[in-house]
Motif scaffolding. Structure first.
Motif, short mmCIF file in Angstrom:
data_model
loop_
_atom_site.label_atom_id
_atom_site.label_comp_id
_atom_site.label_asym_id
_atom_site.label_seq_id
_atom_site.Cartn_x
_atom_site.Cartn_y
_atom_site.Cartn_z
N ALA A 256 26.43 91.54 19.02
CA ALA A 256 27.80 91.30 18.59
C ALA A 256 27.80 90.70 17.19
O ALA A 256 26.79 90.12 16.75
CB ALA A 256 28.51 90.36 19.56
N GLY A 257 28.91 90.82 16.50
CA GLY A 257 29.02 90.21 15.19
C GLY A 257 28.96 88.70 15.28
O GLY A 257 29.18 88.10 16.33
N ASP A 258 28.62 88.08 14.18
CA ASP A 258 28.60 86.62 14.12
C ASP A 258 29.41 86.19 12.89
O ASP A 258 28.91 86.21 11.77
CB ASP A 258 27.16 86.12 13.99
N VAL A 428 40.47 77.88 16.83
CA VAL A 428 39.51 77.31 15.89
C VAL A 428 38.93 78.41 15.00
O VAL A 428 38.42 79.41 15.50
CB VAL A 428 38.38 76.58 16.63
N THR A 429 39.00 78.19 13.71
CA THR A 429 38.41 79.15 12.76
C THR A 429 36.97 78.78 12.44
O THR A 429 36.08 79.64 12.47
CB THR A 429 39.23 79.18 11.46
N ARG A 430 36.71 77.49 12.19
CA ARG A 430 35.37 77.05 11.83
C ARG A 430 35.13 75.66 12.39
O ARG A 430 36.05 74.84 12.46
CB ARG A 430 35.20 77.05 10.30
N ALA A 440 21.00 58.06 13.09
CA ALA A 440 21.55 58.80 11.95
C ALA A 440 22.17 60.11 12.43
O ALA A 440 21.61 60.81 13.28
CB ALA A 440 20.46 59.07 10.92
N TRP A 441 23.33 60.43 11.87
CA TRP A 441 23.99 61.69 12.21
C TRP A 441 23.39 62.83 11.38
O TRP A 441 23.11 62.68 10.19
CB TRP A 441 25.48 61.61 11.91
N ARG A 442 23.19 63.97 12.03
CA ARG A 442 22.80 65.18 11.31
C ARG A 442 23.52 66.37 11.91
O ARG A 442 23.82 66.40 13.11
CB ARG A 442 21.29 65.39 11.33
N THR A 443 23.80 67.34 11.06
CA THR A 443 24.52 68.54 11.50
C THR A 443 23.54 69.53 12.11
O THR A 443 22.54 69.91 11.49
CB THR A 443 25.26 69.19 10.32
N LEU A 444 23.83 69.94 13.34
CA LEU A 444 22.99 70.92 14.03
C LEU A 444 23.37 72.35 13.68
O LEU A 444 22.51 73.22 13.58
CB LEU A 444 23.10 70.73 15.55
N ALA A 445 24.66 72.61 13.51
CA ALA A 445 25.11 73.97 13.22
C ALA A 445 26.53 73.95 12.71
O ALA A 445 27.32 73.07 13.09
CB ALA A 445 25.02 74.84 14.47
N THR A 446 26.85 74.91 11.87
CA THR A 446 28.22 75.17 11.44
C THR A 446 28.49 76.64 11.69
O THR A 446 27.70 77.49 11.27
CB THR A 446 28.40 74.86 9.94
N ARG A 447 29.56 76.94 12.39
CA ARG A 447 29.84 78.31 12.78
C ARG A 447 31.33 78.63 12.62
O ARG A 447 32.17 77.74 12.55
CB ARG A 447 29.46 78.56 14.24
N GLU A 448 31.62 79.93 12.64
CA GLU A 448 32.99 80.41 12.76
C GLU A 448 33.20 80.91 14.18
O GLU A 448 32.30 81.51 14.77
CB GLU A 448 33.24 81.57 11.79
N LEU A 472 36.56 72.11 11.67
CA LEU A 472 36.60 72.13 10.21
C LEU A 472 37.79 72.90 9.66
O LEU A 472 38.27 72.61 8.57
CB LEU A 472 35.30 72.74 9.66
N ASP A 473 38.23 73.91 10.42
CA ASP A 473 39.33 74.73 9.93
C ASP A 473 40.03 75.35 11.14
O ASP A 473 39.37 75.96 11.99
CB ASP A 473 38.80 75.83 9.00
N ALA A 474 41.34 75.19 11.20
CA ALA A 474 42.13 75.76 12.29
C ALA A 474 43.58 75.81 11.85
O ALA A 474 44.06 74.89 11.17
CB ALA A 474 41.99 74.93 13.57
N PRO A 475 44.32 76.84 12.23
CA PRO A 475 45.73 76.91 11.86
C PRO A 475 46.62 76.01 12.70
O PRO A 475 47.74 75.68 12.28
CB PRO A 475 46.06 78.39 12.07
N VAL A 476 46.13 75.63 13.89
CA VAL A 476 46.91 74.79 14.81
C VAL A 476 45.94 73.84 15.51
O VAL A 476 44.72 73.94 15.36
CB VAL A 476 47.65 75.65 15.86
N CYS A 477 46.48 72.92 16.29
CA CYS A 477 45.63 71.98 17.02
C CYS A 477 44.71 72.74 17.98
O CYS A 477 45.08 73.78 18.52
CB CYS A 477 46.47 70.96 17.77
N PRO A 478 43.50 72.24 18.22
CA PRO A 478 42.55 72.95 19.09
C PRO A 478 42.90 72.79 20.57
O PRO A 478 43.68 71.91 20.95
CB PRO A 478 41.22 72.29 18.78
#
Length: 644
Positions: A256-258, A428-430, A440-448, A472-478
């Motif tokens: 599938a697409g990602d 949710v867009t992203r 310490a905080w670290r980012t595991l993944a960022t996705r759409e 990170l990005d959404a047109p409305v509340c999740p």
């Protein structure tokens, strides 16, 4: 002696603080009812919402082609060929269930027109086969076996019929609709009804043996046929044409697409859009990601050594279910009418690994908190309750909140699964997933795209104190239905086997004599993952390759395997010319023709010479690509001897 009270740990402080804050803010007896978020964009129908929960199910291609060693039958096959030696619906269903499949779709009729149920609408059916003296009903046996095993049952009915004399005329559409009604009314509840997109071309057509072209949307009137299915099977999702419930993912490689959005524009299917979907499309038209456990869709003994490994199936799970689509894994029975032993062993290894990997949610026992909470009924803890109908949400207008899970100590995980509550749309867009490791905080993944689910596989297990989901990005509340953590379990390896078909020629001694472009050795490495890629042929300048078999032998035909990879700007050949030679100087015409549906089926094609012949050299020429492309791509060639 005075004993000091125990020091409260951080988790207890967090729990107590949240509880106190909630109690102080809103007395339990006076909590106002908070409205749910309004749906955003396209949303699934009830049957689509139920379909999303199936996640994994089997495809079973079994018909005349199993006995003719073809992928597409011409339509002139004698029903007497269909005679499985030891058919067992329970063994087929049991193998699928061991592989973690939750349903099964059977090919009731493929393009050859042969029907696996005792229909009275045509003689080209199981009534005229020797199986059970003409009293057999494969569809009925498979439906009953699925019910016994607790699997959902679905059917594939090819719209194209290369046997029927009226194909291409109005009378055939009426016949096809009557077939739909028979299948929808005889075999209990169906969860899916599958219509293939291959329609029109050459065929037997009652003896006419001609080419027939159609305008499929206009000819079939798909909205009327989809409505016919739903009239009799209101919860059966239909597959493929515009107006159906689910769409093709755009390839048969299991990728599938990602991202892969479940929405599409309101116009006929476009392959370039189908793989990833279209964000904010007008239609809820989610993707089904299908592939076969073997290179072909029907069983071929020369593919016994090429069955996908358990590790390969795990990767397929990541690129289908892990991207929010449903995986549809084809399991072709052999001429006995059973899933081959090797395939069954691989399925069990894969199924055991998936069951073990997702058996224990390591997020259970965590404390959930969020930067913003909509109110009672939408608390952060809803992502941990295992209820598909509940979710965490933020107030309207808060589109980039975060949610944090404070984990019990010592939880090591390498899989993160997130789900949206789809009846409110894909909101949710992203997003990003973070972990607090060693303070310490670290980012595991960022996705759409989250959609039905997102499974993020980490390169190695980590032990985190906290895990955080950031929108990170959404047109409305999740509306987040689940955040869960798992520790993957690797499948038990299953050694590959050699082909069980003695007619399959070994290519161990074969070598490339000449080729029109470098890299042709990839054709003979018995690895479908390596591909000969060269510039597309042009008029008068075909792509060519000449092979030395090492010794003279009697050969009945050759095979060609296209690349199963999703390749940008590359396509397999449209047709072929095959010549043979005993000495490499004098050549004899062997065969010529078209490679049917090779651009989309991506399965091994088998071509017999007019008669078996002694030869040492094989020369193949390809004049054009199957679809417009800058490059030609072929994964392998082989050969076969006469069957004894």
């Amino acid at each position: 002696m005075t004993v000091a009270p125990p020091t409260p740990d951080r988790r207890r402080v967090v729990v107590a603080g949240l509880a106190a804050t909630a109690a102080a803010a809103v007395p339990a007896v006076a909590r106002p009812r908070i409205a749910a978020p309004a749906p955003w964009g396209a949303v699934p129908s009830p049957r689509q919402w139920r379909w999303h929960a199936r996640e994994r199910y089997a495809f079973v291609h079994f018909s005349i082609n199993t006995f003719t060693d073809k992928e597409w039958g011409y339509g002139d096959e004698d029903p007497a060929l269909f005679d499985p030696a030891d058919f067992s619906a329970d063994q087929i269903v049991g193998a699928a269930k061991a592989g973690g499949m939750r349903g099964l779709v059977l090919t009731a009729k493929h393009h050859d027109g042969f029907c696996l149920w005792p229909t009275t609408l045509t003689d080209h059916c199981i009534r005229n086969a020797p199986y059970k003296g003409g009293k057999g009903d494969i569809v009925g046996e498979m439906a009953a076996a699925c019910r016994r095993a607790g699997l959902a049952f679905g059917l594939y009915l090819s719209p194209w019929d290369r046997n029927h004399a009226d194909y291409g005329r109005p009378a055939y559409v009426e016949y096809f609709r009557r077939q739909v009604v028979e299948l929808c009314t005889r075999y209990g509840e169906l969860f899916e009804f599958w219509f293939d997109g291959a329609n029109g071309g050459d065929g037997y057509y009652g003896g006419a043996r001609e080419m027939r072209r159609i305008d499929a949307p206009r000819y079939y009137d798909w909205p009327a046929i989809v409505a016919l299915v739903h009239r009799h099977q209101p919860m059966a999702c239909t597959f493929d044409p515009l107006g159906s419930d689910i769409r093709w993912v755009g390839n048969e490689d299991g990728i599938a697409g990602d991202p892969c959005w479940p929405t599409m524009p309101d116009h006929p299917y476009v392959q370039a859009e189908g793989n990833s979907g279209v964000r904010g499309g007008a239609l809820w038209w989610p993707a089904e990601t299908n592939t076969s456990i073997r290179p072909g869709w029907f069983h071929h003994a020369d593919e016994d050594s090429k069955v996908r490994s358990p590790d390969n199936l795990v990767r397929y799970h990541d690129t289908s279910v892990g991207r929010g689509t449903n995986m549809h894994l084809n399991l072709p029975p052999d001429r006995r009418g059973r899933i081959p032993d090797q395939d069954a062993r691989i399925l069990k290894s894969f199924g055991d690994a998936i069951r073990a990997s997702f058996a224990t949610d390591l997020a259970q026992g965590a404390v959930a908190a969020a930067s913003h909470v909509r109110g009672p009924g939408f608390e952060p803890a809803r992502v941990l309750d295992g209820d598909r109908e509940t979710y965490w949400s933020a107030p309207d207008g808060v589109t980039t909140p975060s949610l944090t899970l404070d984990l019990p100590p010592g939880r090591a995980f390498d899989l993160v699964r997130i789900r949206e509550y789809l009846p409110l749309g894909v909101r949710v867009t992203r997003f990003a997933v973070d972990a607090e490791v060693d303070g310490a905080w670290r980012t595991l993944a960022t996705r759409e795209c989250i959609s039905a689910q997102r499974i993020i596989r980490l390169p190695a297990p980590i032990t985190a104190r906290r895990v955080r989901l950031r929108i990170l990005d959404a047109p409305v509340c999740p509306a987040i239905g689940e955040v869960s953590l798992f520790r993957s379990v690797a499948p038990v390896p299953v050694p590959a086997i050699v082909s069980s078909d003695p007619s399959v020629l070994s290519i161990a001694g074969w070598r490339i004599v000449s080729a029109s472009a470098p890299g042709a050795a990839a054709l003979l490495d018995d690895d479908a993952g390596t591909v000969w890629v060269l510039p597309a042929p042009t008029p008068g300048a075909p792509a060519t390759v000449t092979v030395d078999l090492g010794v003279e032998q009697v050969v009945a035909g050759f095979t060609l395997t296209p690349s199963r990879h999703v390749m940008d700007g590359a396509a397999p050949p449209k047709g072929y010319v095959a010549d043979t030679s005993r000495d490499g100087r004098t050549w004899r015409a062997g065969a010529a023709g078209e490679l049917p549906n090779i651009a989309y089926a991506l399965s091994t094609q088998r071509f017999a010479f007019a008669a078996p012949r002694p030869m040492r050299y094989l020369r193949l020429a390809f004049a054009e690509t199957a679809v417009p492309a800058r490059r030609l791509a072929i994964a392998g060639i082989g050969g076969f001897a006469p069957r004894r």
